[in-house]
Design an enzyme around this catalytic site. Structure first.
Site, PDB file in Angstrom:
ATOM      1  N   SER A   1      11.148  15.509  19.202  1.00 43.28           N
ATOM      2  CA  SER A   1      10.217  14.938  20.169  1.00 43.28           C
ATOM      3  C   SER A   1      11.107  14.899  21.653  1.00 43.28           C
ATOM      4  CB  SER A   1       9.695  13.716  19.953  1.00 43.28           C
ATOM      5  OG  SER A   1      10.359  12.874  19.122  1.00 43.28           O
TER       6      SER A   1
ATOM      7  N   HIS B   1       3.983   4.878  24.634  1.00 43.35           N
ATOM      8  CA  HIS B   1       4.572   3.588  24.026  1.00 43.35           C
ATOM      9  C   HIS B   1       3.879   2.473  24.702  1.00 43.35           C
ATOM     10  CE1 HIS B   1       9.005   5.448  23.873  1.00 43.35           C
ATOM     11  NE2 HIS B   1       8.085   6.364  23.799  1.00 43.35           N
TER      12      HIS B   1
ATOM     13  N   ARG C   1       7.386  -4.523  20.845  1.00 38.60           N
ATOM     14  CA  ARG C   1       7.503  -5.905  21.220  1.00 38.60           C
ATOM     15  C   ARG C   1       7.724  -5.830  22.726  1.00 38.60           C
ATOM     16  NH1 ARG C   1      12.099 -10.236  20.959  1.00 38.60           N
ATOM     17  NH2 ARG C   1      12.596  -8.737  22.532  1.00 38.60           N
TER      18      ARG C   1
ATOM     19  N   ALA D   1       6.492  -7.000  17.302  1.00 32.78           N
ATOM     20  CA  ALA D   1       6.169  -5.759  17.218  1.00 32.78           C
ATOM     21  C   ALA D   1       5.045  -5.683  15.933  1.00 32.78           C
ATOM     22  CB  ALA D   1       7.271  -4.780  17.321  1.00 32.78           C
TER      23      ALA D   1
ATOM     24  N   HIS E   1      19.364  -4.979  16.156  1.00 32.65           N
ATOM     25  CA  HIS E   1      18.814  -5.541  17.592  1.00 32.65           C
ATOM     26  C   HIS E   1      19.590  -6.858  18.158  1.00 32.65           C
ATOM     27  CE1 HIS E   1      16.061  -7.530  20.429  1.00 32.65           C
ATOM     28  NE2 HIS E   1      15.424  -6.169  20.503  1.00 32.65           N
TER      29      HIS E   1
ATOM     30  N   HIS F   1      14.684  12.634  18.396  1.00 32.32           N
ATOM     31  CA  HIS F   1      13.826  12.161  19.371  1.00 32.32           C
ATOM     32  C   HIS F   1      14.629  12.106  20.587  1.00 32.32           C
ATOM     33  CE1 HIS F   1      10.815   9.849  21.274  1.00 32.32           C
ATOM     34  NE2 HIS F   1      11.727   9.213  21.921  1.00 32.32           N
TER      35      HIS F   1
HETATM   36  C1  LIG Z   1      12.300   4.209  20.106  1.00 34.61           C
HETATM   37  C2  LIG Z   1      12.218   2.999  21.122  1.00 34.61           C
HETATM   38  C3  LIG Z   1      11.352   3.163  22.382  1.00 34.61           C
HETATM   39  C4  LIG Z   1      11.228   1.880  23.250  1.00 34.61           C
HETATM   40  N1  LIG Z   1      10.422   2.127  24.191  1.00 34.61           N
HETATM   41  C5  LIG Z   1      10.123   1.143  25.123  1.00 34.61           C
HETATM   42  C6  LIG Z   1       9.284   1.045  26.154  1.00 34.61           C
HETATM   43  O1  LIG Z   1       8.580   2.265  26.437  1.00 34.61           O
HETATM   44  N2  LIG Z   1       9.048  -0.057  26.898  1.00 34.61           N
HETATM   45  C7  LIG Z   1      10.100  -1.218  26.688  1.00 34.61           C
HETATM   46  O2  LIG Z   1       9.810  -2.191  27.467  1.00 34.61           O
HETATM   47  N3  LIG Z   1      11.140  -1.230  25.873  1.00 34.61           N
HETATM   48  C8  LIG Z   1      11.003  -0.096  24.899  1.00 34.61           C
HETATM   49  N4  LIG Z   1      11.986  -0.139  23.771  1.00 34.61           N
HETATM   50  C9  LIG Z   1      12.809  -1.397  23.837  1.00 34.61           C
HETATM   51  C10 LIG Z   1      12.252  -2.366  22.929  1.00 34.61           C
HETATM   52  O3  LIG Z   1      11.047  -2.912  23.496  1.00 34.61           O
HETATM   53  C11 LIG Z   1      13.148  -3.683  23.004  1.00 34.61           C
HETATM   54  O4  LIG Z   1      14.182  -3.149  22.097  1.00 34.61           O
HETATM   55  C12 LIG Z   1      12.653  -5.054  22.655  1.00 34.61           C
HETATM   56  O5  LIG Z   1      13.611  -6.049  22.713  1.00 34.61           O
HETATM   57  C13 LIG Z   1      12.322  -5.115  20.999  1.00 34.61           C
HETATM   58  O6  LIG Z   1      11.021  -4.260  20.660  1.00 34.61           O
HETATM   59  P1  LIG Z   1      10.906  -4.234  19.082  1.00 34.61           P
HETATM   60  O7  LIG Z   1       9.716  -3.555  19.103  1.00 34.61           O
HETATM   61  O8  LIG Z   1      11.938  -3.548  18.344  1.00 34.61           O
HETATM   62  O9  LIG Z   1      10.593  -5.558  18.815  1.00 34.61           O
HETATM   63  P2  LIG Z   1      10.592  -6.273  17.420  1.00 34.61           P
HETATM   64  O10 LIG Z   1      10.567  -5.549  16.117  1.00 34.61           O
HETATM   65  O11 LIG Z   1       9.516  -7.308  17.472  1.00 34.61           O
HETATM   66  O12 LIG Z   1      12.054  -7.313  17.026  1.00 34.61           O
HETATM   67  C14 LIG Z   1      12.574  -7.737  18.496  1.00 34.61           C
HETATM   68  C15 LIG Z   1      13.502  -8.982  17.743  1.00 34.61           C
HETATM   69  O13 LIG Z   1      12.781 -10.110  17.236  1.00 34.61           O
HETATM   70  C16 LIG Z   1      13.421 -10.240  15.820  1.00 34.61           C
HETATM   71  N5  LIG Z   1      12.153 -10.515  14.998  1.00 34.61           N
HETATM   72  C17 LIG Z   1      10.952  -9.880  14.762  1.00 34.61           C
HETATM   73  N6  LIG Z   1      10.263 -10.715  14.116  1.00 34.61           N
HETATM   74  C18 LIG Z   1      10.921 -11.971  13.962  1.00 34.61           C
HETATM   75  C19 LIG Z   1      10.143 -12.933  13.448  1.00 34.61           C
HETATM   76  N7  LIG Z   1       9.067 -13.260  12.746  1.00 34.61           N
HETATM   77  N8  LIG Z   1      10.998 -14.200  13.576  1.00 34.61           N
HETATM   78  C20 LIG Z   1      12.336 -14.152  14.222  1.00 34.61           C
HETATM   79  N9  LIG Z   1      12.795 -12.836  14.642  1.00 34.61           N
HETATM   80  C21 LIG Z   1      11.908 -11.918  14.821  1.00 34.61           C
HETATM   81  C22 LIG Z   1      14.179  -8.856  15.471  1.00 34.61           C
HETATM   82  O14 LIG Z   1      14.903  -8.988  14.443  1.00 34.61           O
HETATM   83  C23 LIG Z   1      14.592  -8.300  16.715  1.00 34.61           C
HETATM   84  O15 LIG Z   1      15.533  -8.837  17.026  1.00 34.61           O
HETATM   85  C24 LIG Z   1      12.099   0.665  22.981  1.00 34.61           C
HETATM   86  C25 LIG Z   1      13.167   0.995  21.767  1.00 34.61           C
HETATM   87  C26 LIG Z   1      13.081   1.813  21.025  1.00 34.61           C
HETATM   88  C27 LIG Z   1      14.176   1.821  20.002  1.00 34.61           C
END
Ligand SMILES: Cc1cc2nc3c(=O)[nH]c(=O)nc-3n(C[C@H](O)[C@H](O)[C@H](O)COP(=O)(O)OP(=O)(O)OC[C@H]3O[C@@H](n4cnc5c(N)ncnc54)[C@H](O)[C@@H]3O)c2cc1C
Length: 289
Positions: free
Chosen positions: A12, A73, A103, A119, A145, A262
């Protein structure tokens, strides 16, 4: 890597939504070039705090209509359940069947964090709201992360996203294949066995790469950094060296059983296409590495 070998490989390309008419035209050209190699899907990023909401929708629907499945996304920080639900409905009505659920990060100066904090809560909400309409991708971090309290915590978080209903994952980019192998190994020990597709960042521009890597916690190994630094303004050499290094890593990942790749294209066709062609993905019918 045994868990990953069972999955069909998928390839992708990721874009960001262009801001200007010129950017839109350029993306159309890039799209046409990349469509020739028949990827499994395109994806389109979503700006922090929903800042690109409308442009993301427009870009996704436009690409999707042209025949290659396209995944938006979607990030939850800064958004309400109602807003996110409405967005999901728009995508569903337009035949979108895959979402990259994140997230996201709040841009500095922007207000409240929204109704969902992580997330896994977004994945849970999408399942509640839309059932199995969407194939849900989540982010994975082989180098962990940057905000994770510990490696173990980050792995537990990943497992929570899978438990909430994620079907597969795309990783943050990395330049060290061993971090990916180790990550998969740790997941296997936790019985977490969804496809985790490596996110690949072509090396195009040294200073941008350093800035971005510092922000997102991706490590540029010293030997790569030093070599890139030595090229100074010689962008041809940077690209050539980058292409070689990233191709070698992709080859290693696929040989070991990674379930596809990807590409973070940065809205440029050539850097990702050169790697794709070096790997011979199309000739080998995407499956027989
Ligand atoms: C493939 C990919 C695509 C992306 N696309 C975008 C995009 O389109 N737009 C954008 O803005 N960003 C994007 N990002 C970046 C991403 O949004 C950031 O890395 C963001 O900081 C974390 O998102 P996440 O979904 O991984 O968060 P999460 O999975 O929620 O994790 C975030 C942090 O919180 C911690 N955590 C999770 N749950 C808990 C809990 N219950 N208690 C305490 N800590 C917790 C995790 O360990 C991690 O450190 C992308 C990243 C990737 C890898």
């Amino acid at each position: 890597m045994e868990s990953q070998k069972q999955f069909k490989r998928r390839f992708s390309f990721e874009f960001f939504p262009p801001k200007t008419d010129q950017g839109k035209e350029k993306l159309q050209t890039v799209r046409n070039k990349l469509a020739e190699v028949d990827p499994d899907f395109f994806s389109v990023t979503f700006g922090a705090g929903g800042s690109t909401r409308d442009r993301t929708i427009e870009t996704v629907l436009n690409l999707h209509r042209q025949g290659i499945s396209t995944a938006p996304h979607l990030s939850c920080v800064g958004g309400t359940r109602q807003e996110i639900g409405e967005l999901l409905d728009v995508y569903k009505e337009n035949g979108i069947n895959r979402i990259v659920a994140l997230r996201g990060d709040m841009p500095s100066g922007m207000g409240a964090a929204g109704e969902m904090r992580y997330a896994n809560e977004l994945v849970e909400f999408i399942r509640e709201h839309s059932g199995d309409t969407f194939n849900l991708e989540v982010a994975a971090y082989p180098e962990f992360h940057p905000q994770a309290r510990s490696a173990e915590d980050d792995l537990q978080n990943f497992a929570r996203k899978v438990k909430a209903g994620a079907n597969s994952a795309i990783t943050q980019y990395f330049f060290n294949a061993d971090s990916y192998f180790y990550f998969i190994d740790r997941l296997e020990k936790m019985d977490v066995t969804i496809p985790v597709v490596p996110g690949i960042m072509p090396i195009i521009n040294f200073s941008n790469l350093v800035r971005f890597s510092d922000m997102c916690g991706a490590e540029i190994p010293r030997w790569i950094r030093k070599q890139l630094e030595a090229y100074g303004d010689d962008s041809d050499s940077i690209r050539k060296f980058g292409e070689e290094v990233v191709t070698d890593m992709c080859e290693k990942l696929l040989k070991a059983g990674a379930p596809g790749l990807h590409f973070y294209t940065l809205n440029q066709a050539e850097p990702s296409l050169s790697i794709w062609k070096n790997l011979g993905v199309s000739e080998r019918e995407k499956i027989s590495f």
